[in-house]
Design a protein around this motif. Structure first.
Motif, mmCIF file in Angstrom:
data_model
loop_
_atom_site.group_PDB
_atom_site.id
_atom_site.type_symbol
_atom_site.label_atom_id
_atom_site.label_comp_id
_atom_site.label_asym_id
_atom_site.label_seq_id
_atom_site.Cartn_x
_atom_site.Cartn_y
_atom_site.Cartn_z
ATOM 1 N N THR A 130 5.401 9.739 -2.951
ATOM 2 C CA THR A 130 4.818 8.572 -2.438
ATOM 3 C C THR A 130 5.516 7.936 -1.251
ATOM 4 O OG1 THR A 130 5.698 7.001 -3.921
ATOM 5 C CG2 THR A 130 3.629 8.094 -4.679
ATOM 6 N N TYR A 177 8.530 9.873 2.362
ATOM 7 C CA TYR A 177 8.180 10.090 1.034
ATOM 8 C C TYR A 177 9.236 10.214 0.049
ATOM 9 C CZ TYR A 177 3.355 10.666 2.830
ATOM 10 O OH TYR A 177 2.052 10.652 3.627
ATOM 11 N N GLU A 184 0.742 -1.209 0.154
ATOM 12 C CA GLU A 184 0.017 -0.082 0.025
ATOM 13 C C GLU A 184 1.034 1.321 0.091
ATOM 14 O OE1 GLU A 184 -2.772 -0.104 3.183
ATOM 15 O OE2 GLU A 184 -3.585 -1.865 2.757
ATOM 16 N N THR A 185 0.515 2.242 -0.768
ATOM 17 C CA THR A 185 1.116 3.632 -0.747
ATOM 18 C C THR A 185 0.498 4.666 -0.707
ATOM 19 O OG1 THR A 185 0.904 3.634 -3.130
ATOM 20 C CG2 THR A 185 2.902 2.729 -2.585
ATOM 21 N N ASP A 186 0.931 5.853 0.044
ATOM 22 C CA ASP A 186 0.359 7.111 0.151
ATOM 23 C C ASP A 186 0.864 8.264 -0.613
ATOM 24 O OD1 ASP A 186 -1.336 8.895 1.392
ATOM 25 O OD2 ASP A 186 -0.006 9.169 2.974
ATOM 26 N N THR A 187 -0.011 8.713 -1.236
ATOM 27 C CA THR A 187 0.367 9.928 -2.065
ATOM 28 C C THR A 187 0.175 11.290 -1.838
ATOM 29 O OG1 THR A 187 0.588 8.415 -4.078
ATOM 30 C CG2 THR A 187 0.507 10.916 -4.654
ATOM 31 N N LYS A 188 1.049 12.346 -1.989
ATOM 32 C CA LYS A 188 0.585 13.804 -1.633
ATOM 33 C C LYS A 188 1.404 14.663 -2.559
ATOM 34 C CE LYS A 188 3.789 14.643 2.036
ATOM 35 N NZ LYS A 188 4.184 15.110 3.402
ATOM 36 N N THR A 220 3.406 2.368 2.824
ATOM 37 C CA THR A 220 3.068 2.161 4.237
ATOM 38 C C THR A 220 2.899 0.638 4.605
ATOM 39 O OG1 THR A 220 0.546 2.078 3.137
ATOM 40 C CG2 THR A 220 1.416 4.096 4.025
#
Length: 333
Positions: free
Chosen positions: A248, A142, A104-108, A251
């Motif tokens: 990214t 990130y 799973e990845t988180d992007t901002k 997680t």
């Protein structure tokens, strides 16, 4: 006669020793041939991945065994063993190797401000110093590649120093009645600076004659004023530019692999000593074959021949001796 018998006995002993040595060497060679060295390819290879969980199930006489492996996205699944194996008397063969990607990845959005020093404020030269992309990694984990925002480029002086230099100005004063310096101002204002009189050049503006002499009636003064000015200059420039884009962060970095094996065979019942009956039969048969193939009949044949040869020599010698004794007795009579 006694010497002849001793020589025969020594000869027989030497033959026995040579025969034993030859048989021992032959048995050693046979043992080496019976147990050849395993080739390197058949040696057990080290396992670099171990299952975290093993599940066994059975349906309609078909046994399924699942080995669960938890790897990271960077791990090579080729490390998972997929060769056939035996377990509890059953042979298992690989059916499938299943993959379940749990990453799973988180992007901002992210803006990175790049600062650099330069000795010029020429924008064309500054653009040569800035790359179009910038790879970044933030403190909170990130990472990504950002693009240059050309509208955000700013150039500012890094610092200033002062320097002094001379300045001058010229003033013309026409139609003067006399060439008198008192008629000339001693200072003037030039670009906000006060300059003082440094030199005067006189020019006649009109002439008249008196008693045969030409007398100047009007004068023009060209006055030069000088002074000192101070200015500031930049010692260097600081360039700032924004790089923007998406970054990214991973997680969860887990990939689940499931190796599914199948077995349709029936396990053989173990005997009292824990060895399967079919395995025991195969072991006994192999031992009998090995025993029959490795027995050497020379161990019986050669000693028997030597014994018979010795007995023949012995009885031959006794017969010759007896005849010899009888011959001497007849001659004495």
């Amino acid at each position: 006669m006694k010497k002849c018998v001793s020589s025969l006995l020594c000869l027989m002993l030497t033959l026995c020793m040579m025969t034993g040595t030859a048989l021992a060497a032959e048995n050693t060679a046979g043992a080496e041939e019976a147990a050849p060295a395993l080739p390197e390819a058949s040696m057990p290879q080290p396992v670099s991945a171990y299952p975290a969980e093993v599940r066994v199930s059975e349906e309609n006489g078909i046994y399924r065994l699942e080995k669960i492996y938890y790897l990271t996205a960077a791990d090579d699944p080729a490390a998972i063993p997929t060769a056939d194996f035996e377990r509890e008397g059953r042979s298992y063969t690989l059916l499938d190797l299943l993959k379940n990607d749990m990453t799973e990845t988180d992007t901002k959005e992210h803006i990175e401000v790049l600062t650099l020093n330069t000795d010029t404020k020429d924008m064309a030269e500054i653009l040569k110093l800035l790359s179009s992309e910038l790879e970044v990694s933030t403190e909170d984990g990130y990472s990504g590649v950002l693009a240059l925002d050309h509208t955000s480029i700013k150039v500012e002086a890094a610092g200033y120093k002062s320097r002094s230099y001379g300045v001058s100005a010229t003033r013309t004063y026409p139609n003067l009645s006399d060439a008198d310096t008192a008629l000339i101002p001693k200072s003037v204002e030039e670009n906000g600076r006060t300059l003082t009189l440094a030199d005067i050049r006189w020019e006649s503006a009109a002439e008249d004659q008196m008693d045969g002499y030409e007398l100047a009636m009007r004068y023009t003064a060209v006055a030069t004023y000088t002074g000192t000015a101070t200015s500031k200059y930049a010692t260097g420039y600081v360039v700032t530019a924004d790089y923007s884009g998406e970054v990214t962060r991973t997680t969860c970095d887990t990939v689940v692999y499931t190796a599914v094996f199948s077995s349709a065979g029936t396990a053989a019942a173990p005997d009292g000593d824990g060895i399967q009956s079919d395995e025991r039969d195969s072991h006994l048969s192999a031992e009998k074959d090995n025993a029959g193939s490795t027995f050497n009949w020379l161990w019986i044949v050669i000693p028997t021949v030597l014994i018979l040869l010795a007995a023949g020599v012995y009885f031959g010698i006794r017969t010759v001796k007896r005849r010899h004794d009888n011959k001497w007795e007849d001659e004495e009579e």
